[in-house]
Design a protein around this motif. Structure first.
Motif, short mmCIF file in Angstrom:
data_model
loop_
_atom_site.label_atom_id
_atom_site.label_comp_id
_atom_site.label_asym_id
_atom_site.label_seq_id
_atom_site.Cartn_x
_atom_site.Cartn_y
_atom_site.Cartn_z
N THR A 120 0.83 -1.20 0.00
CA THR A 120 0.00 0.00 0.00
C THR A 120 0.87 1.26 0.00
OG1 THR A 120 -0.08 0.10 2.41
CG2 THR A 120 -1.79 -1.21 1.31
N LEU A 121 0.24 2.39 -0.25
CA LEU A 121 0.96 3.66 -0.15
C LEU A 121 1.57 3.82 1.22
CD1 LEU A 121 1.70 6.53 -1.15
CD2 LEU A 121 -0.56 7.26 -0.33
N SER A 122 0.82 3.47 2.26
CA SER A 122 1.35 3.60 3.62
C SER A 122 2.55 2.68 3.83
CB SER A 122 0.25 3.28 4.63
OG SER A 122 -0.36 2.03 4.37
N ASP A 123 2.52 1.49 3.24
CA ASP A 123 3.69 0.60 3.31
C ASP A 123 4.90 1.26 2.67
OD1 ASP A 123 2.19 -1.44 4.46
OD2 ASP A 123 1.79 -2.44 2.56
N GLY A 174 -4.17 4.01 10.67
CA GLY A 174 -5.47 4.09 10.04
C GLY A 174 -6.55 4.04 11.10
N VAL A 175 -7.58 4.89 10.96
CA VAL A 175 -8.67 4.98 11.93
C VAL A 175 -9.99 4.97 11.18
CG1 VAL A 175 -9.76 6.38 13.73
CG2 VAL A 175 -7.27 6.31 13.55
N SER A 176 -10.95 4.21 11.67
CA SER A 176 -12.28 4.18 11.06
C SER A 176 -13.26 3.53 12.01
CB SER A 176 -12.25 3.39 9.75
OG SER A 176 -13.53 3.34 9.15
N ILE A 177 -14.55 3.78 11.78
CA ILE A 177 -15.57 2.99 12.47
C ILE A 177 -15.50 1.55 12.00
CG2 ILE A 177 -18.07 2.58 12.54
CD1 ILE A 177 -17.23 4.73 14.46
N LYS A 178 -15.24 1.33 10.71
CA LYS A 178 -15.20 -0.01 10.15
C LYS A 178 -13.78 -0.59 10.23
CE LYS A 178 -18.87 0.61 6.69
NZ LYS A 178 -19.20 0.53 5.24
N ASP A 179 -13.69 -1.86 10.59
CA ASP A 179 -12.37 -2.50 10.62
C ASP A 179 -11.74 -2.51 9.23
OD1 ASP A 179 -14.10 -4.43 9.51
OD2 ASP A 179 -13.84 -5.87 11.13
N ARG A 180 -12.51 -2.82 8.19
CA ARG A 180 -11.96 -2.89 6.84
C ARG A 180 -11.55 -1.51 6.32
NH1 ARG A 180 -17.44 -4.39 6.69
NH2 ARG A 180 -18.85 -3.18 5.35
N HIS A 236 0.19 -3.06 5.62
CA HIS A 236 0.88 -4.09 6.39
C HIS A 236 1.83 -3.50 7.43
CE1 HIS A 236 -0.14 -5.67 2.38
NE2 HIS A 236 -0.38 -6.81 3.00
N ALA A 237 2.34 -2.31 7.17
CA ALA A 237 3.37 -1.73 8.03
C ALA A 237 2.82 -0.79 9.09
CB ALA A 237 4.39 -0.97 7.17
N GLY A 238 1.54 -0.43 8.98
CA GLY A 238 0.97 0.54 9.91
C GLY A 238 0.21 -0.10 11.05
N THR A 239 -0.53 0.74 11.77
CA THR A 239 -1.37 0.30 12.89
C THR A 239 -2.78 0.79 12.65
OG1 THR A 239 0.47 0.36 14.46
CG2 THR A 239 -1.76 0.45 15.38
N ALA A 240 -3.75 -0.11 12.79
CA ALA A 240 -5.14 0.23 12.54
C ALA A 240 -5.96 0.17 13.82
CB ALA A 240 -5.74 -0.72 11.51
N TYR A 241 -6.85 1.15 13.97
CA TYR A 241 -7.83 1.15 15.05
C TYR A 241 -9.22 1.31 14.45
CZ TYR A 241 -4.05 2.12 18.46
OH TYR A 241 -2.93 2.05 19.24
N TRP A 242 -10.19 0.57 14.99
CA TRP A 242 -11.56 0.68 14.51
C TRP A 242 -12.51 0.54 15.69
CZ3 TRP A 242 -8.10 -3.19 13.54
CH2 TRP A 242 -8.38 -4.47 14.06
N PHE A 243 -13.78 0.85 15.43
CA PHE A 243 -14.78 0.90 16.49
C PHE A 243 -15.49 -0.45 16.60
CE2 PHE A 243 -19.07 2.12 18.13
CZ PHE A 243 -18.66 2.68 19.34
N THR A 256 8.18 12.12 6.93
CA THR A 256 6.77 12.09 6.58
C THR A 256 6.04 10.95 7.28
OG1 THR A 256 7.24 13.00 4.38
CG2 THR A 256 5.13 11.89 4.67
N ASP A 257 4.96 11.31 7.99
CA ASP A 257 4.08 10.33 8.62
C ASP A 257 2.82 10.17 7.75
OD1 ASP A 257 5.83 10.04 10.75
OD2 ASP A 257 4.81 11.56 11.96
N TYR A 258 2.05 9.14 8.07
CA TYR A 258 0.83 8.86 7.31
C TYR A 258 -0.31 8.57 8.27
CZ TYR A 258 -2.50 6.35 4.33
OH TYR A 258 -3.64 5.93 3.67
N LEU A 259 -1.44 9.24 8.06
CA LEU A 259 -2.65 8.98 8.83
C LEU A 259 -3.83 8.87 7.89
CD1 LEU A 259 -4.32 8.73 11.45
CD2 LEU A 259 -4.43 11.24 11.49
#
Length: 558
Positions: free
Chosen positions: A147-150, A164-170, A178-185, A298-301
């Motif tokens: 991915t771009l974030s990778d 990555g942050v979202s209400i949805k896990d996907r 693959h290289a980042g950290t995801a949080y979802w509701f 450069t960070d990515y969110l």
């Protein structure tokens, strides 16, 4: 030396400015933001949300997904990777795993359980794809391209902070890569969660945010209109009988959230602007506590806003609820951008906004206007002619089908083998009979896709872009425009998406940073262009499967 002088003296091509590398790439994805909806609602937006991005950026008004199955995971991953689902592998929200004989939810992974006491609650979950998951574990391992974030992490020796942050896990997992950290509701928890793929224990700030009462604050409050009734285009359609009426939430304003301990409390939050407000609050806390954009690397969110999708499904994109939700989304966007400006500086931030897909209008609304439309239900049509034709050819009919997981029909491989049938012949015959049914525009077998034995049209090209040998079904079904399946495992939804028709493929693309010359570009571009364009802006390599073009206006606007 002579060559260099000639190149210097006679070069007459465009000279692009070289913007300083941003400290933050903020990628915003609005779930189900059809491409016309920004302009439709722009006069009621403030100056610091969508208007700010348009006033300081390049707005591609004719951007489209080029794959056929315009669903959440497919669109998000396409934006993240710059390639088609035929390459990145996320062909649907849900596909059939032939090795296990069970449905497979796109980001499920039993190897990485949630860092929470429970996962999806089947008794309250209204998202049928999440309810069908056979594991509560989650990870990005099913994404087959970087991915771009990778690539941002790779280019900066892993020092870049990627989230990555979202209400949805996907929505969170696909963009964090693959290289980042995801949080979802988690609706069952009423908290933002993650899985053991990303960490062994939550940082203190996550527990602090979850325990601070942000979710409980909506108890015994209502979703009310944010402006006077006469300012709304769709005020006369409040309580339209084509909208979905959820018990306790209703079809008219105000929509009550009820008690904190009520069964569907957290679900109702996601079906309203509250879902985006919670996402914004959590993202702001993440920026502060993870020190996003605090140095020259450069960070990515990624922030994926999901309420537009849920509101659209229940009430339709041309509803009073959708109209008010977008006004409130604009306020959430203003809040997020203001926080980024205070902490990172918008001058140090490249903002990229798009959507994972568009939306179909509600059939009842279209019929009210005289436009043909309807809901498709296999149980409501006469299947006898198709069954007779298949029995005559193969000696069996309905038993040939193992499952239908939109948009794919999966054949029963074991039955076909036991009867000594040729699977390619069965798939082609089934496709032929399906295409004869009312409201089905195309039915294309995977055998024909694999052998390029299909007429070259815009629809077949979109279906082919969605074709992955191991994950796609045996027959791809395309319904006629304005027709779709409205039943989600017993819940009837007003609107849907997932087709290759323009209303589902059309999305906005905006690149924004202070100093950019504001432009509206009406020539057609594609969502696969987003990731390679950001990569070119950052001067890093594009994701591994990238097929898109670099959008030169976004690079030359500085």
């Amino acid at each position: 030396m002579t060559t260099g002088l000639l190149l210097t003296g006679f070069w007459s091509g465009p000279v692009f400015a070289e913007p300083q590398a941003p400290r933050l790439v903020l990628q915003i994805t609005v779930d189900q933001l059809r491409g016309d909806l920004i302009d439709r609602n722009l006069e009621h937006f403030g100056d610091k949300g969508f208007r700010y991005l348009l006033d300081n950026g390049v707005y591609y008004t004719n951007a489209h997904h080029r794959h056929a199955n315009t669903e959440t995971i497919v669109g998000h991953t396409t934006l993240a990777t710059g390639t088609d689902p035929s390459v990145h592998g996320m062909v649907a929200n849900l596909w059939f795993d032939r090795s296990t004989g069970t449905p497979f939810y796109n980001v499920q992974d039993p190897d990485y359980p949630l860092l929470a006491t429970s996962g999806v609650d089947p008794s309250t979950e209204i998202d049928p794809t999440q309810r069908a998951a056979t594991s509560d574990g989650r990870s990005p391992t099913s994404i087959l391209s970087s991915t771009l974030s990778d690539e941002i992490a790779i280019a900066n020796a892993g020092v870049s902070k990627v989230f990555g942050v979202s209400i949805k896990d996907r929505g969170a997992i696909s963009m964090a890569g693959h290289a980042g950290t995801a949080y979802w509701f988690s609706k069952s928890e009423g908290r933002f969660v993650t899985s053991s793929y990303y960490m062994d224990a939550y940082p203190e700030w996550v527990d602090k945010w979850n325990d601070a009462g942000h979710v409980s604050a909506y108890a015994y409050t209502d979703w009310t209109l944010s402006d006077t009734e006469d300012s709304y285009r769709f005020i006369e359609f409040d309580d339209a009988d084509w909208e979905t009426e959820l018990p306790g939430f209703g079809r008219t304003f105000p929509h009550p959230f009820g008690a904190r301990d009520s069964k569907y409390y957290t679900t109702l939050l996601t079906l309203s602007p509250a879902g985006d407000e919670l996402t914004t609050s959590f993202a702001a806390s993440l920026i502060d506590n993870e020190e996003i954009g605090s140095d020259a690397v450069t960070d990515y969110l990624s922030v994926s806003y999901s309420s537009t999708d849920y509101v659209g499904h229940i009430f339709g994109p041309s509803s009073l609820e959708a109209e008010d939700n977008l006004r409130r989304l604009d306020k959430s966007l203003s809040t997020l951008l203001a926080h980024v400006d205070e902490t990172v500086g918008l001058e140090n931030t490249l903002v990229v906004l798009s959507a994972d897909h568009g939306a179909a209008e509600v059939p009842g609304y279209l019929e009210y206007l005289g436009v043909p439309a309807g809901f498709f239900n296999f149980d409501d049509i006469d299947k006898e002619p198709a069954a007779e034709a298949l029995v005559a050819e193969f000696g069996v009919a309905q038993d040939l089908i193992a499952s239908f997981s939109q948009p794919y029909v999966y054949l029963d491989d074991r039955l076909i083998a036991d009867k000594g049938l040729n699977k390619a012949d069965v798939a082609r015959a089934l496709a032929r009979e399906l295409q004869n049914m009312p409201a089905i525009a195309y039915a294309i077998s995977s055998e024909d896709l694999a052998s390029s034995a299909v007429a070259k049209t815009s629809v077949s090209a979109a279906v082919l872009a969605n074709f992955h040998t191991a994950r796609s079904g045996d027959v791809y079904v395309v319904f006629e425009p304005h027709w779709f399946v409205g039943d989600f495992d017993g819940l009837h939804v007003a609107s849907h998406h997932g087709s290759p028709w323009t209303y589902d493929t059309h999305v906005p693309i905006i690149f924004s940073r202070p100093g950019m010359n504001a432009q509206r570009i009406s020539s057609r571009v594609e969502t696969v262009d987003v990731a390679p364009t950001v990569a070119a802006y950052l001067r890093i390599k594009a994701p591994s499967g990238s097929l898109g073009a670099v959008l030169k206006e976004a690079l030359s606007a500085q």
